[in-house]
Structures are given as C-alpha cells and as structure tokens.
Design an enzyme around this catalytic site. Structure first.
Site, short mmCIF file in Angstrom:
data_model
loop_
_atom_site.label_atom_id
_atom_site.label_comp_id
_atom_site.label_asym_id
_atom_site.label_seq_id
_atom_site.Cartn_x
_atom_site.Cartn_y
_atom_site.Cartn_z
N LYS A 126 0.85 -1.19 0.00
CA LYS A 126 0.00 0.00 0.00
C LYS A 126 0.89 1.24 0.00
CE LYS A 126 -4.51 0.80 0.06
NZ LYS A 126 -5.53 0.05 -0.70
N ASP A 166 -6.78 4.58 -4.86
CA ASP A 166 -7.52 4.45 -3.61
C ASP A 166 -8.16 5.82 -3.37
OD1 ASP A 166 -7.99 2.58 -1.24
OD2 ASP A 166 -7.18 4.28 -0.16
N SER A 377 -8.14 -5.69 -10.62
CA SER A 377 -6.82 -5.16 -10.93
C SER A 377 -5.89 -6.28 -11.40
CB SER A 377 -6.20 -4.47 -9.71
OG SER A 377 -6.74 -3.18 -9.53
#
Length: 445
Positions: A126, A166, A377
C-alpha cells in the site's frame, strides 16, 4: 486469544508505537488465529506471525512540487511493500491529509489477506501521500503526481510492485502517474499500474469492481438464509467511486437505495437515489451532497446523527476506516438491518463488529467483501501481460465468480474452525493460512 498469540501481539504493538489503525488491524486478525495456530503450531514455532507483521520494506520520501501561485509545496510520500510470498506487491495509493505511516501499514497489512482471498498470485502492499487533491487544479495535481513518481518509480514494476488507486487517486491521478513513469523509464510497461484508462491498458469493469463486489458479497451472504438484496432498503455510506458503483449494483439487483453520504453530511432520498444526478454532482462538478439535495425534491440532508440512523435492511459502509462505531451499529440493529458488507477498508470498529455479531447480523469484513477491486486489478494485469482486452460482460462474469468463490472460501473456513457464519474468522483464517504456508515453503526470508 491464546497466551502465545497475545505475547506476539504485545511485541508487535511495542515495536510499532503510535499507530492505532495498524494496531487495530493486527488485533482483529490475531483474534481469529487461536484455532488456526492450535491446529498448525508450526506457524508459531517458525515465527510466521511476527514475520507477517513486519513489512518487507517501508519507503518514505519527500515530494516537492510547485503550486499555481509559484509557491513550493512539500508533501510526504509512502510505499509499504508488505508481503510478496504469493506474488508482486499489489495495493492502492491514497492521497489524503490523514495519510501517515501507520495508516499505510494498516492498509497494507489488510491487503495481504484480501489479495490472498482472491486466489490471484499477488502479494500485499500500500502507499500514498498526505497530499490533498481536493480543490487543486489539474496542473497542480499533475505536478504533484510527476514529483511523486520521480521517487516511486525506483521501487515499482510489473513483476515487483503494482500500485493502483484508492481514496484521492482516480483516473486523473493514475493517468499523470503512468505518463511520468513511462517518460522516466522510456518503456510502455502497462502492467506497472492498474486502474488505467481503457485506451491505454485499463480493464473494463475495474472502476465498478469494488462497489459491485461488496454488493455481490452481501447477496451471497443473504442467499445462505434463502434471502436476496432484491426489494431491500439499502444505505451506502460515501459518495465516491466505491459507493456509486455499490449503489448501481444494488439497484441492478432490485434494491431500494435510500441513503449516501460524504464528509459534510448524509442524504436520505425516499424515492431512491438518482444515480445520474449523484454522478453529475460528485464526478462532474466535484460537489458536495448538499448540491444533490438542492436538485432533488425527494431528498433531504441529515440534520442529526449519522447515516447509520437511517432505517435499512442492508448497510454498505464505503467511506473510510472506523466510520461505523458501536452506536451506529446499535442503531442499525434497532432498524432491523440483516446484513453489513464493508466496501471500505476497516470501516467498522471492533466494538461495532461485536454489536452486529451479537445481534446475528450477517457481517462481511472488507478483506473479503471489497476484494473485487484488487481482483479486477489482477485481471487487468493479466490483460496487460497478454496484450489483450476483454469485454465488459466477460470481466463482470469473472468478478462475480471470484466474489462467489471468496464467499464460499470464507464460509467453508469458518465452518472448519467450528464457528459457522463467522465471516471475520473465515476470511482471516483462510487468507492467513494461504500466506503462512507460502512463507514456510520459501524459508526464513
């Protein structure tokens, strides 16, 4: 929680002070692992829990850029490459003022198990920045993204680490990031980022995938009781990409969606949400929910409490972490809610989960319910690798099959550990076991 797991948890918390969201995420997973470790003691003996909680790599960097007034601004960039036992790191980039290392670590930790549940060969990571794109011009966002990528490109690649979007990172930001990566590397490496535009390597249904997946997961949970989303009153928190497509899928399945929100408040529309109007307000005008109310006579702006005070049968929290607390959960229970599916990452507090579970509400944790986004994805990565482009219908069919498989995996896992219907246990146990077995097979690394 067993004594041995508690000891590991305490060491993890001590090593990572001042990171409450990360602590919450680790605690939530560890609470599920007692029956797993009892059955498979080698996970403790070989230090898998502690290794899993320590990211393989944490990158923090400076992001200088120039605003429209000619002033130099400085933000902080992050990329946490958490675990690559199953494949290249995969996880989104978040641009929001709240972003810090603890937030990114919590998101990356959750991503490990979410990615494992998809069945796709992807690890967990992330990233993001404390940059706020709201109110910034396209030129400012472009210059920030270009500066951000100047450092990030050193750490990513289609076989290494594949970021996506995001909160705060949509099609515009992905475009600027990809353009700068292509310029720096002098290569059209389409698989390095997902969430791209359809004309330059993106996948159909990727935009819809997270919201669609959350509602599909709710549908699967309801089917275990012989019920359906059809005809249900639904509340969806948020009004960004995930929320909009959760509303769309719920309406496609026959639900009556009556509420949505943003950080300024919530809207109740008893005639059902006008999705075209919501898209115009949020995507074209980048407006606030009050703008929707001004244009819609059947809608009203919530003046007290939260969106969770709106009576509903199904709730889909799609905004941000810890938005649904114990009071909100109690309000949902009083209204007769039967299912909650997390569209956002960890939007429900631990106390709220306990309230919902105690009341017998079906609860789909984010690492399972919102895994449709990262699954699609991975499908985009497949298309990039094969220089192919699939139809929307085929991709949605693949997404639907993946969400059904994730639901079945969670259900079977919970039953195998003696707690049928506990999707939190099922998701954590199944995701952890898959990653832990791969880590053991690959040695102490």
């Amino acid at each position: 929680m067993s004594h041995d797991i508690t000891d590991v948890l305490e060491r993890v918390l001590q090593r990572n002070p001042g990171e409450p969201e990360f602590h919450q995420a680790v605690h939530e997973v560890f609470e599920s692992l007692a029956p797993v470790v009892q059955r498979r003691p080698e996970y403790l003996e070989q230090g898998v829990l502690e290794r899993l909680c320590e990211p393989e790599r944490q990158i923090i960097f400076r992001v200088p850029w120039v605003d429209d007034a000619g002033r130099v601004q400085v933000n902080r960039g992050f990329r946490v490459q958490y675990n690559s036992a199953l494949g290249p790191y995969k996880g989104g980039l978040r641009f929001h003022p709240s972003v810090n290392l603890g937030i990114v670590k919590f998101l990356g930790f959750e991503q490990i198990f979410k990615n494992a549940l998809t069945g796709m060969p992807i690890g967990g990571g992330k990233g993001g920045s404390d940059f706020d794109p709201r109110g910034r011009s396209d030129g400012e966002v472009m210059r920030f993204c270009q500066s951000f990528m100047m450092e990030l490109h050193n750490h990513i690649g289609q076989y290494t680490d594949v970021p996506a979007g995001d909160i705060g990172v949509g099609a515009r930001e992905i475009g600027y990031l990809f353009g700068q990566y292509r310029r720096i590397t002098n290569a059209y490496e389409a698989g390095v980022l997902t969430g791209k535009g359809l004309a330059w390597g993106g996948s159909r249904a990727r935009t819809e995938a997270t919201g669609y997946g959350a509602v599909l997961f709710a549908q699967e949970m309801l089917r275990t009781r012989g019920e359906s989303v059809d005809g249900r009153r639904v509340s969806v928190s948020g009004s960004g990409n995930v929320a909009i497509y959760a509303i769309e899928k719920a309406q496609q399945l026959g639900a009556h969606v009556v509420a949505f929100s943003d950080s300024s408040g919530y809207v109740v529309d008893e005639d059902g949400v006008d999705l075209d109007l919501l898209r115009e307000v949020k995507e074209e005008r980048r407006g606030r929910v009050a703008d929707y109310v001004e244009a819609r006579s059947s809608a009203s702006l919530g003046t007290s409490g939260t969106i969770w005070d709106v009576d509903c049968d199904v709730a889909v929290p799609c905004a941000t972490q810890n938005e649904l607390d114990a009071d909100g959960a109690a309000a949902l229970v009083r209204s007769g809610v039967v299912a909650v599916a997390e569209g956002a990452n960890m939007p429900t507090t631990r106390d709220a989960v306990a309230v919902l579970r105690e009341a017998g509400v079906l609860f789909g944790p984010g690492k399972a319910a919102n895994a449709g986004g990262v699954a699609t994805s991975a499908l985009e990565m497949q298309q990039n690798a094969s220089r192919d482009s699939w139809t929307h219908e085929y991709t949605v069919d693949r997404l639907t099959a993946i969400m059904e498989r994730i639901h079945a995996t969670c259900l079977e896992s919970a039953e195998s550990y003696g707690d049928p219907g506990n999707y939190v246990l099922g998701a954590n146990a199944a995701g952890f076991t898959k990653v832990a077995d791969a880590m053991i097979a690959q040695g102490v690394i």
